[in-house]
Design a protein around this motif. Sequence first.
Motif, PDB file in Angstrom:
ATOM      1  N   LEU A 117      72.060 -15.999  54.169  1.00 30.06           N
ATOM      2  CA  LEU A 117      71.931 -14.574  53.648  1.00 30.06           C
ATOM      3  C   LEU A 117      72.926 -14.036  53.631  1.00 30.06           C
ATOM      4  CD1 LEU A 117      68.459 -13.494  55.767  1.00 30.06           C
ATOM      5  CD2 LEU A 117      68.604 -14.320  53.024  1.00 30.06           C
ATOM      6  N   SER A 118      73.699 -14.103  54.661  1.00 26.50           N
ATOM      7  CA  SER A 118      75.331 -13.394  54.682  1.00 26.50           C
ATOM      8  C   SER A 118      76.297 -13.929  53.519  1.00 26.50           C
ATOM      9  CB  SER A 118      75.803 -13.558  55.939  1.00 26.50           C
ATOM     10  OG  SER A 118      75.948 -14.628  56.513  1.00 26.50           O
ATOM     11  N   ALA A 119      76.157 -15.168  53.224  1.00 28.28           N
ATOM     12  CA  ALA A 119      76.776 -15.956  52.222  1.00 28.28           C
ATOM     13  C   ALA A 119      76.140 -15.310  50.831  1.00 28.28           C
ATOM     14  CB  ALA A 119      76.829 -17.294  52.333  1.00 28.28           C
ATOM     15  N   SER A 130      83.197 -10.008  53.862  1.00 28.69           N
ATOM     16  CA  SER A 130      83.614 -11.540  53.608  1.00 28.69           C
ATOM     17  C   SER A 130      83.677 -11.442  52.125  1.00 28.69           C
ATOM     18  CB  SER A 130      82.986 -12.446  54.226  1.00 28.69           C
ATOM     19  OG  SER A 130      81.654 -12.326  53.978  1.00 28.69           O
ATOM     20  N   TRP A 131      83.468 -10.618  51.017  1.00 30.43           N
ATOM     21  CA  TRP A 131      83.431 -10.789  49.673  1.00 30.43           C
ATOM     22  C   TRP A 131      84.828 -10.637  49.034  1.00 30.43           C
ATOM     23  CZ3 TRP A 131      85.204  -6.555  46.981  1.00 30.43           C
ATOM     24  CH2 TRP A 131      85.367  -5.302  47.755  1.00 30.43           C
ATOM     25  N   ALA A 132      85.681 -10.080  49.492  1.00 27.57           N
ATOM     26  CA  ALA A 132      86.934  -9.875  49.037  1.00 27.57           C
ATOM     27  C   ALA A 132      87.550 -11.026  48.236  1.00 27.57           C
ATOM     28  CB  ALA A 132      87.681  -9.161  49.776  1.00 27.57           C
ATOM     29  N   SER A 133      87.723 -12.141  48.996  1.00 31.18           N
ATOM     30  CA  SER A 133      88.422 -13.270  48.614  1.00 31.18           C
ATOM     31  C   SER A 133      87.527 -13.993  47.238  1.00 31.18           C
ATOM     32  CB  SER A 133      88.513 -14.297  49.561  1.00 31.18           C
ATOM     33  OG  SER A 133      87.300 -14.571  50.007  1.00 31.18           O
ATOM     34  N   THR A 134      86.225 -13.825  47.195  1.00 31.63           N
ATOM     35  CA  THR A 134      85.439 -14.157  45.911  1.00 31.63           C
ATOM     36  C   THR A 134      85.523 -13.270  44.912  1.00 31.63           C
ATOM     37  OG1 THR A 134      83.590 -14.989  47.951  1.00 31.63           O
ATOM     38  CG2 THR A 134      82.894 -14.560  45.460  1.00 31.63           C
ATOM     39  N   ALA A 135      85.580 -11.949  45.375  1.00 31.01           N
ATOM     40  CA  ALA A 135      85.984 -11.213  44.100  1.00 31.01           C
ATOM     41  C   ALA A 135      87.120 -11.302  43.360  1.00 31.01           C
ATOM     42  CB  ALA A 135      85.943  -9.543  44.643  1.00 31.01           C
ATOM     43  N   ARG A 136      88.309 -11.571  44.260  1.00 29.02           N
ATOM     44  CA  ARG A 136      89.762 -12.301  43.491  1.00 29.02           C
ATOM     45  C   ARG A 136      89.349 -13.368  42.821  1.00 29.02           C
ATOM     46  NH1 ARG A 136      94.380  -9.449  42.826  1.00 29.02           N
ATOM     47  NH2 ARG A 136      94.773  -7.990  44.440  1.00 29.02           N
ATOM     48  N   VAL A 156      78.889 -20.219  53.056  1.00 27.59           N
ATOM     49  CA  VAL A 156      77.903 -20.390  54.172  1.00 27.59           C
ATOM     50  C   VAL A 156      78.249 -21.003  55.343  1.00 27.59           C
ATOM     51  CG1 VAL A 156      75.797 -21.408  54.586  1.00 27.59           C
ATOM     52  CG2 VAL A 156      76.003 -20.598  52.172  1.00 27.59           C
ATOM     53  N   ALA A 157      79.252 -21.905  55.247  1.00 28.61           N
ATOM     54  CA  ALA A 157      80.047 -22.463  56.258  1.00 28.61           C
ATOM     55  C   ALA A 157      80.896 -21.447  57.077  1.00 28.61           C
ATOM     56  CB  ALA A 157      81.031 -23.599  55.625  1.00 28.61           C
ATOM     57  N   SER A 158      81.641 -20.834  56.370  1.00 29.25           N
ATOM     58  CA  SER A 158      82.518 -19.609  56.849  1.00 29.25           C
ATOM     59  C   SER A 158      81.530 -18.611  57.552  1.00 29.25           C
ATOM     60  CB  SER A 158      83.211 -18.739  55.864  1.00 29.25           C
ATOM     61  OG  SER A 158      84.051 -17.962  56.511  1.00 29.25           O
ATOM     62  N   ALA A 159      80.237 -18.436  57.263  1.00 35.01           N
ATOM     63  CA  ALA A 159      79.382 -17.314  57.679  1.00 35.01           C
ATOM     64  C   ALA A 159      78.923 -17.753  58.919  1.00 35.01           C
ATOM     65  CB  ALA A 159      78.185 -16.896  56.724  1.00 35.01           C
ATOM     66  N   ILE A 160      78.436 -19.097  59.217  1.00 34.73           N
ATOM     67  CA  ILE A 160      77.913 -19.762  60.321  1.00 34.73           C
ATOM     68  C   ILE A 160      78.947 -19.641  61.323  1.00 34.73           C
ATOM     69  CG2 ILE A 160      77.259 -21.935  61.240  1.00 34.73           C
ATOM     70  CD1 ILE A 160      75.650 -22.449  58.863  1.00 34.73           C
ATOM     71  N   ALA A 193      79.250 -30.374  56.916  1.00 34.41           N
ATOM     72  CA  ALA A 193      78.461 -30.718  55.750  1.00 34.41           C
ATOM     73  C   ALA A 193      78.391 -29.843  54.635  1.00 34.41           C
ATOM     74  CB  ALA A 193      76.877 -30.745  56.307  1.00 34.41           C
ATOM     75  N   PHE A 194      78.490 -28.413  54.844  1.00 35.82           N
ATOM     76  CA  PHE A 194      78.693 -27.506  53.743  1.00 35.82           C
ATOM     77  C   PHE A 194      80.062 -27.497  53.041  1.00 35.82           C
ATOM     78  CE2 PHE A 194      75.149 -25.125  55.593  1.00 35.82           C
ATOM     79  CZ  PHE A 194      74.464 -24.707  54.620  1.00 35.82           C
ATOM     80  N   THR A 195      81.023 -27.891  53.871  1.00 31.84           N
ATOM     81  CA  THR A 195      82.516 -28.110  53.228  1.00 31.84           C
ATOM     82  C   THR A 195      82.414 -29.385  52.291  1.00 31.84           C
ATOM     83  OG1 THR A 195      83.263 -27.077  55.040  1.00 31.84           O
ATOM     84  CG2 THR A 195      84.927 -28.295  53.695  1.00 31.84           C
ATOM     85  N   LEU A 196      81.832 -30.561  52.629  1.00 35.00           N
ATOM     86  CA  LEU A 196      81.668 -31.642  51.638  1.00 35.00           C
ATOM     87  C   LEU A 196      80.764 -31.214  50.697  1.00 35.00           C
ATOM     88  CD1 LEU A 196      81.232 -34.418  54.904  1.00 35.00           C
ATOM     89  CD2 LEU A 196      83.386 -33.878  53.182  1.00 35.00           C
ATOM     90  N   CYS A 197      79.778 -30.399  50.755  1.00 34.65           N
ATOM     91  CA  CYS A 197      79.111 -30.432  49.591  1.00 34.65           C
ATOM     92  C   CYS A 197      79.825 -29.193  48.606  1.00 34.65           C
ATOM     93  CB  CYS A 197      77.687 -29.719  50.023  1.00 34.65           C
ATOM     94  SG  CYS A 197      76.516 -30.792  50.769  1.00 34.65           S
ATOM     95  N   GLY A 198      80.445 -28.339  49.110  1.00 34.15           N
ATOM     96  CA  GLY A 198      81.277 -27.508  48.227  1.00 34.15           C
ATOM     97  C   GLY A 198      82.295 -28.251  47.554  1.00 34.15           C
TER      98      GLY A 198
END
Length: 295
Positions: free
Chosen positions: A98-100, A163-169, A218-222, A274-279
């Motif tokens: 949800l946070s991601a 945690s959205w700022a890097s995504t916005a950039r 998601v990985a970072s949020a966990i 696992a999330f990192t590998l999928c990403g």
Amino acid sequence: MTSIAWTRRRTAFARFWQEYRRHRAGVVGALILLVAVVIALVTPFVVDASIMDVTKAVTSDQFHPPSATYPLGTDESGRSILSMVMWGSRISLLVGFLSALLSMVIGTVVGIAAGHFRGWASAVLMRITDWFLVLPSLVLALVLSSILGGSTMTIVVAIGVTSWASTARLIRSQTLAVEARPYIERSKALGAGHWHVMTKHILPNVAPLVLANTTLAVASAIVTESTLAFLGASSGSVSWGSLLRGSYDWGAVNQGAWWYILTPGLCIVAVVLAFTLCGRALEVVLNPRLRGVTR
């Protein structure tokens, strides 16, 4: 027309899966995530929620080592670590997803708007983004969760809005690249408005980047949720982070209860990996320029 659309989607998904399964690390990550999600979904049906109630715990089995009765040992109250970890997966994964999702929505909207609109609007959006970038997100999330309260949704909001700022950039830079393509100019010349350009042309082009970045978010949020729980900003529900906090508070190291620390820690590491590998696999599959990279 509907059947043609579904046929195209099935064909596109088949091509995607054919390319994705070539990445062994991505497949391994997907299998780990599948196991984690299935465990989180079936836990209420196989483990009674009363196991988390300390008043119903078997106090004579405090810090009981792994055995046939307790495969992963017990905690300071005699509760089964295996059952606690299974229930904790629900909160950790829920907060992570949800946070991601919230972070990706905010970052995508701000990034597309900042890349599409020029002048003062873009400048204001980027200055706000820069302000969130320079602030320590963990400290800001800790402050927000303390002010807003300790519910699960509060933790989700605290992580998502910090945690959205890097995504916005990232999305802004991709939007600028898409805006420079000739068909965007032709679309504007034919009378297309801002909404049409952003939703029909820019969003589909940045969507693969958003999807790949979401798995990493998601990985970072966990990890952030686990850190907040360890620091005491917990929602009150059992999570992997709160289990680590409990092991610290009750001196599991001094008691020699290595299973109390190792089990939730390994769960966090496994799911984040696992999330990192999928990403990474999604990034290669969805970006044609990276498909030639050695796997």
